[in-house]
Design a protein around this motif. Structure first.
Motif, PDB file in Angstrom:
ATOM      1  N   ILE A 157      39.097  38.225  34.671  1.00  0.00           N
ATOM      2  CA  ILE A 157      39.052  39.641  34.288  1.00  0.00           C
ATOM      3  C   ILE A 157      39.560  40.543  35.411  1.00  0.00           C
ATOM      4  O   ILE A 157      40.002  41.666  35.161  1.00  0.00           O
ATOM      5  CB  ILE A 157      37.642  40.031  33.794  1.00  0.00           C
ATOM      6  CG1 ILE A 157      37.234  39.132  32.611  1.00  0.00           C
ATOM      7  CG2 ILE A 157      37.578  41.493  33.368  1.00  0.00           C
ATOM      8  CD1 ILE A 157      38.203  39.131  31.432  1.00  0.00           C
ATOM      9  N   ASN A 158      39.570  40.030  36.647  1.00  0.00           N
ATOM     10  CA  ASN A 158      40.208  40.788  37.725  1.00  0.00           C
ATOM     11  C   ASN A 158      41.665  41.108  37.403  1.00  0.00           C
ATOM     12  O   ASN A 158      42.199  42.100  37.901  1.00  0.00           O
ATOM     13  CB  ASN A 158      40.158  40.014  39.052  1.00  0.00           C
ATOM     14  CG  ASN A 158      38.839  40.165  39.761  1.00  0.00           C
ATOM     15  OD1 ASN A 158      38.010  41.000  39.415  1.00  0.00           O
ATOM     16  ND2 ASN A 158      38.627  39.325  40.769  1.00  0.00           N
ATOM     17  N   GLY A 159      42.309  40.297  36.587  1.00  0.00           N
ATOM     18  CA  GLY A 159      43.688  40.597  36.187  1.00  0.00           C
ATOM     19  C   GLY A 159      43.791  41.951  35.523  1.00  0.00           C
ATOM     20  O   GLY A 159      44.766  42.691  35.731  1.00  0.00           O
ATOM     21  N   ALA A 160      42.791  42.316  34.733  1.00  0.00           N
ATOM     22  CA  ALA A 160      42.754  43.640  34.100  1.00  0.00           C
ATOM     23  C   ALA A 160      42.278  44.697  35.083  1.00  0.00           C
ATOM     24  O   ALA A 160      42.885  45.769  35.204  1.00  0.00           O
ATOM     25  CB  ALA A 160      41.840  43.610  32.872  1.00  0.00           C
ATOM     26  N   SER A 161      41.204  44.411  35.796  1.00  0.00           N
ATOM     27  CA  SER A 161      40.630  45.388  36.725  1.00  0.00           C
ATOM     28  C   SER A 161      41.615  45.763  37.822  1.00  0.00           C
ATOM     29  O   SER A 161      41.811  46.951  38.122  1.00  0.00           O
ATOM     30  CB  SER A 161      39.352  44.839  37.345  1.00  0.00           C
ATOM     31  OG  SER A 161      38.363  44.646  36.357  1.00  0.00           O
TER      32      SER A 161
END
Length: 154
Positions: free
Chosen positions: A112-116
């Motif tokens: 989800i860091n890819g989005a954040s």
């Protein structure tokens, strides 16, 4: 004239497509006061759905790329909610990320860091948000990632 957020997106090589249409019986977003609740956006790009299971057929790095596509779709929905003016976005409030992963996979936050990371890179401090990153045994259409979001607008 292009606003500051879309100018920054262009610098990153991102153009927001039209907001994806809902795939079932729901609306893509609901506005309550100055908050916009965006329905879950699934991982997809110009080649179609990004499918896979983290911890089995997909790497954490590929999952983060898939999550980034979800963030781009979230911004497209926010732009639609703002009547085409993305600069009405005040901030990203919260993301809830769902990762199609095996029972023993534990790197959902890295996925989800890819989005954040993308939202902070594109929006600066307005992109900083609260977040959840959880495992799911499967997701619609076999996609790797689905993310929903809450956004504050002016």
């Amino acid at each position: 004239m292009t606003g500051k957020f879309e100018t920054r997106l262009a610098e990153l090589g991102v153009t927001l497509a039209d907001a994806p249409a809902p795939a079932a019986n729901y609306v893509p977003f609901v506005q309550v006061g100055d908050l916009v609740f965006v329905s879950g956006q699934i991982s997809q790009d110009a080649n179609g759905f990004i499918t896979g299971k983290l911890g089995d057929t997909m790497s954490t790095e590929a999952g983060a790329v898939a999550a980034r596509t979800c963030a781009i779709s979230l911004l497209a929905q926010v732009k639609a909610a703002c009547g085409g003016d993305l600069d009405r976005l005040v901030r990203v409030v919260k993301l809830s990320g769902f990762v199609n992963s095996t029972q023993d996979y534990t790197e959902q936050p890295k996925v989800i860091n890819g989005a954040s990371d993308f939202l902070v890179e594109a929006l600066g401090d307005a992109g900083r948000h609260a977040r959840a990153a959880v495992s799911a045994p499967s997701l619609p259409l076999g996609v790797a990632v689905e993310i929903e979001g809450i956004f504050q607008i002016a």
